[in-house]
Design a protein around this motif. Sequence first.
Motif, PDB file in Angstrom:
ATOM      1  N   TYR A  28      94.094 -18.527  15.995  1.00 50.59           N
ATOM      2  CA  TYR A  28      94.742 -18.642  14.680  1.00 50.59           C
ATOM      3  C   TYR A  28      94.891 -17.270  14.030  1.00 50.59           C
ATOM      4  O   TYR A  28      95.914 -16.953  13.418  1.00 50.59           O
ATOM      5  CB  TYR A  28      93.909 -19.582  13.817  1.00 50.59           C
ATOM      6  CG  TYR A  28      94.390 -19.740  12.396  1.00 50.59           C
ATOM      7  CD1 TYR A  28      95.668 -20.226  12.116  1.00 50.59           C
ATOM      8  CD2 TYR A  28      93.548 -19.416  11.332  1.00 50.59           C
ATOM      9  CE1 TYR A  28      96.095 -20.376  10.792  1.00 50.59           C
ATOM     10  CE2 TYR A  28      93.968 -19.573  10.018  1.00 50.59           C
ATOM     11  CZ  TYR A  28      95.238 -20.047   9.754  1.00 50.59           C
ATOM     12  OH  TYR A  28      95.662 -20.191   8.464  1.00 50.59           O
ATOM     13  N   ALA A  40     102.366 -24.699   2.789  1.00 52.96           N
ATOM     14  CA  ALA A  40     100.959 -24.980   2.505  1.00 52.96           C
ATOM     15  C   ALA A  40     100.346 -23.890   1.633  1.00 52.96           C
ATOM     16  O   ALA A  40      99.560 -24.174   0.716  1.00 52.96           O
ATOM     17  CB  ALA A  40     100.190 -25.113   3.823  1.00 52.96           C
ATOM     18  N   LYS A  41     100.721 -22.638   1.886  1.00 54.92           N
ATOM     19  CA  LYS A  41     100.199 -21.540   1.070  1.00 54.92           C
ATOM     20  C   LYS A  41     100.705 -21.616  -0.366  1.00 54.92           C
ATOM     21  O   LYS A  41      99.979 -21.308  -1.311  1.00 54.92           O
ATOM     22  CB  LYS A  41     100.582 -20.198   1.715  1.00 54.92           C
ATOM     23  CG  LYS A  41      99.889 -19.943   3.040  1.00 54.92           C
ATOM     24  CD  LYS A  41     100.361 -18.631   3.664  1.00 54.92           C
ATOM     25  CE  LYS A  41      99.690 -18.385   5.006  1.00 54.92           C
ATOM     26  NZ  LYS A  41     100.184 -17.137   5.655  1.00 54.92           N
ATOM     27  N   THR A  49      92.596 -26.231   9.287  1.00 54.20           N
ATOM     28  CA  THR A  49      92.065 -27.579   9.516  1.00 54.20           C
ATOM     29  C   THR A  49      93.067 -28.681   9.181  1.00 54.20           C
ATOM     30  O   THR A  49      93.075 -29.730   9.838  1.00 54.20           O
ATOM     31  CB  THR A  49      90.788 -27.792   8.687  1.00 54.20           C
ATOM     32  OG1 THR A  49      91.073 -27.546   7.288  1.00 54.20           O
ATOM     33  CG2 THR A  49      89.684 -26.860   9.150  1.00 54.20           C
ATOM     34  N   LYS A  50      93.917 -28.448   8.165  1.00 50.74           N
ATOM     35  CA  LYS A  50      94.835 -29.495   7.705  1.00 50.74           C
ATOM     36  C   LYS A  50      96.235 -29.403   8.324  1.00 50.74           C
ATOM     37  O   LYS A  50      96.942 -30.413   8.384  1.00 50.74           O
ATOM     38  CB  LYS A  50      94.972 -29.432   6.181  1.00 50.74           C
ATOM     39  CG  LYS A  50      93.662 -29.608   5.419  1.00 50.74           C
ATOM     40  CD  LYS A  50      93.060 -30.994   5.631  1.00 50.74           C
ATOM     41  CE  LYS A  50      91.808 -31.167   4.773  1.00 50.74           C
ATOM     42  NZ  LYS A  50      91.191 -32.505   4.956  1.00 50.74           N
ATOM     43  N   ASP A  91     101.308 -24.276  -1.927  1.00 47.34           N
ATOM     44  CA  ASP A  91     100.562 -25.362  -2.571  1.00 47.34           C
ATOM     45  C   ASP A  91      99.118 -24.976  -2.868  1.00 47.34           C
ATOM     46  O   ASP A  91      98.347 -25.800  -3.371  1.00 47.34           O
ATOM     47  CB  ASP A  91     100.586 -26.606  -1.687  1.00 47.34           C
ATOM     48  CG  ASP A  91     101.966 -27.246  -1.639  1.00 47.34           C
ATOM     49  OD1 ASP A  91     102.750 -26.993  -2.566  1.00 47.34           O
ATOM     50  OD2 ASP A  91     102.249 -27.981  -0.666  1.00 47.34           O
ATOM     51  N   ALA A 108      96.839 -23.784  -0.517  1.00 44.85           N
ATOM     52  CA  ALA A 108      95.904 -23.964   0.600  1.00 44.85           C
ATOM     53  C   ALA A 108      95.377 -22.616   1.064  1.00 44.85           C
ATOM     54  O   ALA A 108      96.135 -21.648   1.207  1.00 44.85           O
ATOM     55  CB  ALA A 108      96.596 -24.697   1.747  1.00 44.85           C
ATOM     56  N   GLY A 109      94.073 -22.554   1.313  1.00 44.60           N
ATOM     57  CA  GLY A 109      93.462 -21.337   1.810  1.00 44.60           C
ATOM     58  C   GLY A 109      93.605 -21.207   3.312  1.00 44.60           C
ATOM     59  O   GLY A 109      94.217 -22.047   3.985  1.00 44.60           O
ATOM     60  N   LEU A 148      91.286 -21.394   5.788  1.00 48.01           N
ATOM     61  CA  LEU A 148      90.631 -22.451   6.555  1.00 48.01           C
ATOM     62  C   LEU A 148      91.295 -23.803   6.326  1.00 48.01           C
ATOM     63  O   LEU A 148      91.346 -24.638   7.237  1.00 48.01           O
ATOM     64  CB  LEU A 148      89.148 -22.517   6.175  1.00 48.01           C
ATOM     65  CG  LEU A 148      88.289 -21.339   6.626  1.00 48.01           C
ATOM     66  CD1 LEU A 148      86.843 -21.524   6.171  1.00 48.01           C
ATOM     67  CD2 LEU A 148      88.335 -21.171   8.147  1.00 48.01           C
ATOM     68  N   THR A 149      91.820 -24.024   5.127  1.00 50.09           N
ATOM     69  CA  THR A 149      92.501 -25.293   4.858  1.00 50.09           C
ATOM     70  C   THR A 149      93.755 -25.420   5.701  1.00 50.09           C
ATOM     71  O   THR A 149      94.058 -26.488   6.248  1.00 50.09           O
ATOM     72  CB  THR A 149      92.863 -25.393   3.366  1.00 50.09           C
ATOM     73  OG1 THR A 149      91.680 -25.269   2.584  1.00 50.09           O
ATOM     74  CG2 THR A 149      93.524 -26.726   3.063  1.00 50.09           C
ATOM     75  N   VAL A 150      94.504 -24.329   5.817  1.00 53.06           N
ATOM     76  CA  VAL A 150      95.710 -24.341   6.657  1.00 53.06           C
ATOM     77  C   VAL A 150      95.329 -24.624   8.115  1.00 53.06           C
ATOM     78  O   VAL A 150      96.008 -25.382   8.809  1.00 53.06           O
ATOM     79  CB  VAL A 150      96.461 -22.998   6.546  1.00 53.06           C
ATOM     80  CG1 VAL A 150      97.588 -22.923   7.567  1.00 53.06           C
ATOM     81  CG2 VAL A 150      97.013 -22.817   5.142  1.00 53.06           C
TER      82      VAL A 150
END
Length: 302
Positions: free
Chosen positions: A122, A199-200, A211-212, A202, A204-205, A207-209
């Motif tokens: 990643y 996602a960013k 995992t999600k 919205d 999202a950090g 690790l959130t990007v």
Amino acid sequence: MSDKKKKKREGFWGAYINKKDGAIRGYDIKNPSVKIFCIFIMLICATLVVISVFPILWVFLASFKDIREFTRNVTIFPDSFDFSKIKATWDALKFQKYYLNSFISVAGSVVCAVIFNGLLAYGFAVLKPKGHKIAFGLVMWSLLIPATTSIVAVFRNINMVGLYRSFVPLWLAFGANAFYVVLFKEFFEEIPTELLEAAKLDGAGVLTVFTKIMLPLSKPIIMVVIIFSLTAAWSDFLLPYLVLNGSGKETVMVKLFAFKDTPTDAVSVLRATLFAIIPPTILFAIFQKQITDGATAGAVKG
């Protein structure tokens, strides 16, 4: 005429009617010389299958013999298929304990293989920090170095940090696999960047990007890595032998090697070998398509 009727009329060669790619296509099969070539290739493949399957079949059939029948009877097939002999060996060798140890080792190895290698990939494919090309070059370079060359240093460090006779070193060993990193990286680079940017936006950090977004979209390559790491962890011998030998946590492969120092007859060793090869054989039979597809995963882009 419908495709089904065409296939039925063509018989064995009906499967090639709609084939438009590959070495042999639909219109190629109309040539008699191509048909002869296909038959020749199929005979070679069938021979290779027999050669590959015969050792497993021989071990399975020999497991039903006792030591007298095994040493005196030269036939492949046993006199009777008595499963109580196999059960007696299972109970005598307490194989359920080593199956459990192998399961613990394999489960942790699979989790580490997906999480740690995925995170590194990643970083290479999405985050791309300064120096990521140099780091990725070092990862690629490590593919040229045999793992056994560093086993002494690895074992020494394991002792120094107090992880001797623990499953943790076995798990972490699969969490640093250059091949898995390459597979993940090539797959991550195919994911549309628009999804990551949305996602960013919205909030999202990092690790959130991961995992999600990344992991849910990467189920195909995750499945490939899981299968590869599972089979590799099950069959791994050297590091489990060095780390777990004498701890009571021995895996199936380590215990199988230890039978040479016990007064066990040859048939019992064969039955133990049968116990060791059953899980990977079943796994390959179920997931053979994913395993073969994984060999070319990420090789073709675009």
